[in-house]
Every structure is written in C-alpha cells, then in structure tokens.
Enzyme design. Sequence first.
Site, PDB file in Angstrom:
ATOM      1  N   ARG A  47      23.922  32.154  29.603  1.00 42.72           N
ATOM      2  CA  ARG A  47      24.431  32.031  30.980  1.00 42.72           C
ATOM      3  C   ARG A  47      25.635  31.080  31.001  1.00 42.72           C
ATOM      4  O   ARG A  47      26.594  31.302  31.725  1.00 42.72           O
ATOM      5  CB  ARG A  47      23.340  31.567  31.946  1.00 42.72           C
ATOM      6  CG  ARG A  47      23.861  31.289  33.354  1.00 42.72           C
ATOM      7  CD  ARG A  47      22.791  31.331  34.448  1.00 42.72           C
ATOM      8  NE  ARG A  47      21.590  30.597  34.095  1.00 42.72           N
ATOM      9  CZ  ARG A  47      21.508  29.267  33.997  1.00 42.72           C
ATOM     10  NH1 ARG A  47      22.557  28.494  34.230  1.00 42.72           N
ATOM     11  NH2 ARG A  47      20.363  28.694  33.674  1.00 42.72           N
ATOM     12  N   TYR A  99      40.596  44.261  51.244  1.00 42.33           N
ATOM     13  CA  TYR A  99      39.509  45.113  50.723  1.00 42.33           C
ATOM     14  C   TYR A  99      38.259  44.898  51.575  1.00 42.33           C
ATOM     15  O   TYR A  99      37.889  43.749  51.846  1.00 42.33           O
ATOM     16  CB  TYR A  99      39.245  44.747  49.252  1.00 42.33           C
ATOM     17  CG  TYR A  99      38.020  45.381  48.673  1.00 42.33           C
ATOM     18  CD1 TYR A  99      37.978  46.748  48.412  1.00 42.33           C
ATOM     19  CD2 TYR A  99      36.894  44.623  48.397  1.00 42.33           C
ATOM     20  CE1 TYR A  99      36.843  47.330  47.887  1.00 42.33           C
ATOM     21  CE2 TYR A  99      35.754  45.201  47.866  1.00 42.33           C
ATOM     22  CZ  TYR A  99      35.731  46.558  47.613  1.00 42.33           C
ATOM     23  OH  TYR A  99      34.599  47.133  47.104  1.00 42.33           O
ATOM     24  N   ASP A 171      44.370  38.880  44.715  1.00 37.06           N
ATOM     25  CA  ASP A 171      43.534  39.970  44.202  1.00 37.06           C
ATOM     26  C   ASP A 171      44.510  41.012  43.669  1.00 37.06           C
ATOM     27  O   ASP A 171      45.150  41.732  44.437  1.00 37.06           O
ATOM     28  CB  ASP A 171      42.658  40.538  45.331  1.00 37.06           C
ATOM     29  CG  ASP A 171      41.769  41.697  44.864  1.00 37.06           C
ATOM     30  OD1 ASP A 171      42.054  42.283  43.803  1.00 37.06           O
ATOM     31  OD2 ASP A 171      40.797  42.030  45.591  1.00 37.06           O
ATOM     32  N   LYS A 196      37.696  48.304  37.777  1.00 37.29           N
ATOM     33  CA  LYS A 196      38.734  49.295  38.050  1.00 37.29           C
ATOM     34  C   LYS A 196      39.587  49.535  36.805  1.00 37.29           C
ATOM     35  O   LYS A 196      39.094  50.061  35.829  1.00 37.29           O
ATOM     36  CB  LYS A 196      39.545  48.845  39.272  1.00 37.29           C
ATOM     37  CG  LYS A 196      38.672  48.378  40.460  1.00 37.29           C
ATOM     38  CD  LYS A 196      37.784  49.477  41.033  1.00 37.29           C
ATOM     39  CE  LYS A 196      36.719  48.970  42.008  1.00 37.29           C
ATOM     40  NZ  LYS A 196      37.129  48.072  43.053  1.00 37.29           N
TER      41      LYS A 196
HETATM   42  C1  LIG Z   1      36.611  47.189  43.959  1.00 39.59           C
HETATM   43  C2  LIG Z   1      37.406  46.066  44.511  1.00 39.59           C
HETATM   44  C3  LIG Z   1      36.828  44.806  44.707  1.00 39.59           C
HETATM   45  C4  LIG Z   1      35.356  44.527  44.485  1.00 39.59           C
HETATM   46  O1  LIG Z   1      34.979  44.679  43.145  1.00 39.59           O
HETATM   47  P1  LIG Z   1      33.523  45.195  42.663  1.00 39.59           P
HETATM   48  O2  LIG Z   1      33.675  45.201  41.190  1.00 39.59           O
HETATM   49  O3  LIG Z   1      33.293  46.540  43.282  1.00 39.59           O
HETATM   50  O4  LIG Z   1      32.531  44.209  43.165  1.00 39.59           O
HETATM   51  C5  LIG Z   1      37.644  43.780  45.178  1.00 39.59           C
HETATM   52  N1  LIG Z   1      38.957  43.998  45.447  1.00 39.59           N
HETATM   53  C6  LIG Z   1      39.537  45.190  45.258  1.00 39.59           C
HETATM   54  C7  LIG Z   1      40.993  45.372  45.571  1.00 39.59           C
HETATM   55  C8  LIG Z   1      38.783  46.270  44.790  1.00 39.59           C
HETATM   56  O5  LIG Z   1      39.363  47.469  44.644  1.00 39.59           O
END
Ligand SMILES: *Cc1c(COP(=O)(O)O)cnc(C)c1O
Length: 375
Positions: A47, A99, A171, A196
């Site tokens: 962890r 988001y 982000d 992603k």
């Molecule tokens: C998918 C996404 C998230 C969240 O991520 P998860 O891996 O689904 O928890 C945050 N910001 C953006 C721009 C995203 O596309």
Amino acid sequence: MKLETLAIHVGRAIDTATGAVAPSPILSTTFARDAHGDYPHGHIYSRSSNPGRAALETLLAALEQGAAAAAFSSGSAASLAVFQALSPGDHVIAPDDVYHGTRTQLRELLSRWGLTHSLVDLTDLGAVAAAVTSATRMIWAETPSNPLLKVSDIAGLAAIARSAGAALVVDSTFATPVIQQPLQLGADLVMHSTTKYLGGHSDVLGGAVIARDAGSALFTRIRDLQTKGGSVPSPFDCWLLQRSIATLPLRVRAQTANAQAIAEYLAAHPAVEVVHYPGLPSHAGHALARRQMPGGFGAMLSFQVRGGREAALAVAGKVAVFTRATSLGGIESLIEHRASVEGPHTTTPQNLLRMSVGLEHADDLIADLGQALRS
Ligand SMILES: *Cc1c(COP(=O)(O)O)cnc(C)c1O
C-alpha cells in the site's frame, strides 16, 4: 530524451536476477527486512510502495516533465485526493463544463466536508479572476473540455492562480502528455484518468497526479492520501499501464490524424450542424490550441446533428464500426449521446454526439459515419 524514448525506457531495467527484458508485476504485498531490520530494496508493504507502481510513477513523472507522480486506482480516486488535500472552508474554481464525475465529487462529496466551489467558464480569464475569493486555494482546469472541446489558457490560469496564492491543477486526460505539457506552462499539478489514453485499450482503470514540485505541501498531502487512504492501483494494473504507455506517443498521433480527417469530413457534411474540434480553424479555441498543444489537437471530438435529439440518437443507432459506449482513449472508436449519460441536469446540447476516435483506418470510420448520416 524525446517522449517516444522515455515512454519505452523510463522505469524499465533488465532484471538483474533473471536477465528478463520485459518487466513482470511483483504481486508480493510485503517485503523482507535484512538481519539489521532494514529494508534493503526500499519497499515495506505494497500500500505504501510496490516496485511496479514506483516504476509507473517514475515513468508518469518523466512523461509530464514533473518531479514526482502518485498513481491511483482510478481517475476519480486521483481527483478526490487532490480535493481532499485542501481543507474545509477552502474554495475551488472549476470549469462550468467540468467532467461530470468531478462535478459530482465537488457537489455531493466535498460540499458536505466543507469545501466550497464555483463553476466558471475557464475560457474567460476575466471571469476566472472575478471568481477568486480570499478562500480560493485551487483552480481546477480541464482542457480540452468535455464534451465541447473548449480550450482554456493554462499559462493565463497559472498567472491568476499565482497571484491568488492558489494551486493550478490541470486534468489533462483528453490531451495526454503527447499533446500538451501543463507543468511547463505553470500548472502545479497534472491529473490523468489513466483509464483513457495512457491505458489505451479499455481494459484498465487508473488515475495519476503528477507534481512540478515533489516537496510541496500540497503534493505531500496527496501522497499521504494515496498511501494512508489506500486507493492504489494493483501491481497488475501498474504493469498493464507501463506496457501501454510504451506505445502512447504512436497511438495518440495516429488517433489524432484520424480525428482531424473525421472532423474535416463532418464539417463539410450537410446533415451536421457544427463540429467541435480544436483542429478546425472554425473552433473558438483553435489559435490558443495551436500554441498550447504542440503535439496536435487530440482524438476527441463532438458534433451536433441537424434535426435534434432524435436525429442524433438515430445516427448513433446506425453506426457499425463505432461502438456505442462511454469512456475514451482506447484503440477502438466509440460514440456516445452525452446528454443521456449526463442525466437531467446536463447542459450538453441534445443533438450532440461525442466520439473517441480510435486506431481503425480513417476511411472505414468516415464510411461508417457517412452511411449513418445518410439514413
Ligand atoms: C474518465 C475521466 C475522469 C475520471 O476517471 P475514472 O478513471 O473514470 O475514475 C476524470 N476526468 C476526465 C476528463 C475523464 O475523462
């Protein structure tokens, strides 16, 4: 070194015990002490740290030209840790088209915990400056944004954050480090949903926070939340991510080229009202994107279909190469009616379809959209 080389070589070494060239996940949760009670390999308990996660974090930091990275079990776990590193009573400025999962965290989870926020159009620097209060400690940016691909000025936001004594977090999930490098433009932290593009194959959930300054109080608290909160990725997930990142620059460039071709095709199509893609000169953020996104305009785009919600749903219903599914960044092209996913409070136009352009041949993707738009 260039990104392609870093993506393959950082955090990867020939295994001294076996000579293995390719890394393997180390599943052990616990690591042995030597006779003196020390930990000669630096790991104690998975962890807190694990060899594969440490390798992934070194790689992520190198890709973003950051000083350190913390990997999480999802992008949502990463964003929650960033917000929880603030204190009750602090104020966050976030985009009005943030988001929806991030918005839900701010609205439902963090407001109960005393964190306040304002949702502002981040493409309007005057509006951002006007939204700063004496309690503002963070500007959360997301560029390009979802689903309208709005581009906000990272350097401009960094200047506002600096004069307010606040941190700028970007982000950068849609862009990836191949397209833009927010830390070089003055951001303090970059956040990714590695689910992603970094994962890239729609088979691993993950998140990351990369810091410009490894020793900042903010990143120290994020590291604490990671290891003491425990929302860490598994060794197998870290291994999958490292494997995928080796091809990230190639994938993103090929997907970007496909997206540009599709955007140009759709922009000229009579059944399409408007295309939202920063690579089109008609896009409001095109000039800024040219400066801020040296690696290209990315592989996400959205478009509005003439005839409203039903016409858009009909197009989504007719595609055969595109898959109707949420998420993005994988090798396969996805299409989605965003308003349906975002629910009753959505501000997304009802005739909008968002797509994540994959690695199929552009001709096949364009032919698929052509037949769906014809009927
Ligand atoms: C998918 C996404 C998230 C969240 O991520 P998860 O891996 O689904 O928890 C945050 N910001 C953006 C721009 C995203 O596309």
